[in-house]
Design an enzyme around this catalytic site. Sequence first.
Site: not given
Lengths: 322, 276
Positions: A94, A69
């Site tokens: 995330f 991410e």
Amino acid sequence: MAGMETAGVGGKVGVVMDSLRDAYGDTLVELGNEGANIVVFDADLAGSTRTSKFAKAFPDRFFNMGAAEQGMVAAAAGASTTGVVPFVSTFAMFATGRAYEFVRQAVGVGHQNVKIVATHAGLTVGEDGGTHQCLEDLALMRMIPGMTVLSPADALETKQAIRAAYAHKGPVYVRLTRDKFPRIHAEDYRFQIGKAVMMRPGTDVLLVGCGLGTSICLAAADLLAAEGIEATVLHCPTIKLFDRETLLRLAKAHRAVVTCEEHQAHGGLGGVVAELLSEAHPMPLRRVGVQDQFGQSGKPEKLLEAYGVTPQAVAAAAKAAL
Amino acid sequence: MPQQKLESVEDLAAKAKALRRDVLLQVYKAQSGHPGGSLSWIDIGVALYYHEMAVFPEDPANPARDRFVLSKGHACPAQYALLADQGFFPKAWLETFRQYPTKLQGHAENHYTPGVEVTTGSLGQGLPQAVGIALGLKVQKAAQRVYCVIGDGESQEGVIWEAAMAAPHHKLDNLCVFHDLNGLQIDGDVKKVMNINPVPDKWRAFGWAVKEIDGHDFTQILEALAWARTVKGQPAMICARTVKGKGVSFMENQAGWHGVAPKTEDYEKALAELAD
């Protein structure tokens, strides 16, 4: 969603349940069909976030970055400098947690035109538990200078919020969820960044919600009406670029304010309202939300009840504040 | 003014010597900043800005420009020296480095400085952004290339390896990265702080085309850049062995000069060593 019955906000006869993330995926495809110069990034959750719809329609404009991410958010910031408008999606935990520093530096400090659309925010993630229930995303994103923060309530509003995010110059965070939420808007509703909308007029107490919180406030207003208390319900889908004027105008016409969100009671909508009122118009305020705790596994409706994010809790808070 | 171009390695070396003085000027005036890591990549920077890339000092956002990202953004004094000399902004700005109010921030920020593409300085932020730029250009079928310099201490950041996976996966042959291997970081020898070796093997294993060079030899730098243009279907990584503090005898290979500014005596000594 039968479960929402417990929370008193859905599953009732006549209530339509909307998938916000489906609305997101569909809107990306619409934008692509209209020739919008967008690209979409996901981090191995395209099926869950519904960016898979866009990936299927526009494979050349979709980038799966794998379970990575931080690099994904940074790549979106870089891509935005070439003139494309990147949408970045993964779960809220995330997008705003793991990738926080990349959102802050590459997107925020860089003033880049990146749209972060995170799904699976809040307690209603349910069974995945506390590690995956992001209860601080609104607070994290609100702290970044220049970031616009949106928390729509239903599919119609999500579609318009995604289009508004695309049209808006600058970084935008949009909070979406796993579960379906009750439809609260009529077909002629028009979303605008920075505009709060009154959902129900009243006289005694002002209930303020975003996302699912507004449905909870509407149900709470019914409970209060049964006891002779008339509640006004204000829906605030824009958390940053917040509609300060509407909130203050309505707050001044009521004796108390109660906020509701499936987020920490501090830092998000409750934080915004508390900050505004304490400086501009001090008055009785109660904030319904998660009380400085982590979430845990369970059915969404059970969790909302366990953490006190229910119409009953909002009604009780209103009575306590009046 | 239009971009200055230099052809011969002698002219490039002379330019690099002059710009080393501009690096020291900034850090000396600010009494703050990172001389060591600026001097280790400035030869690469000169090759990029005076030989390899197309840039437009009077029109920094010209879409026809090649893109440069300094991932090791703390070494921005070298980039500021390059940009000022190319005419992106007045040389007088160099004396304002790190001093409020300045357009030359302590770590590179695009919002302040003409010619800086993205914000870097927090380690690991630049390479993944360079990957995104390369993707954005490819999607739009633009022919421009993307260049990036990363540090060896920097490549202890996990996100460097996220980008290391992404660039070959997305077949970014418009991306050419230099790994500035000066061997030192703040706490000392990279091998002792957290060993990143074997560096070229790691990049090969991740799917990059890899070349190893002396990062202060202009002939090798230019050859490597020409080679990178021939790489197809994968990104190019040029592992450049460099010397931290290169060009100033008492700064060379000294981790202590990572983030320390010279006092007047040392500054004058350094300028004397770098005189034409």
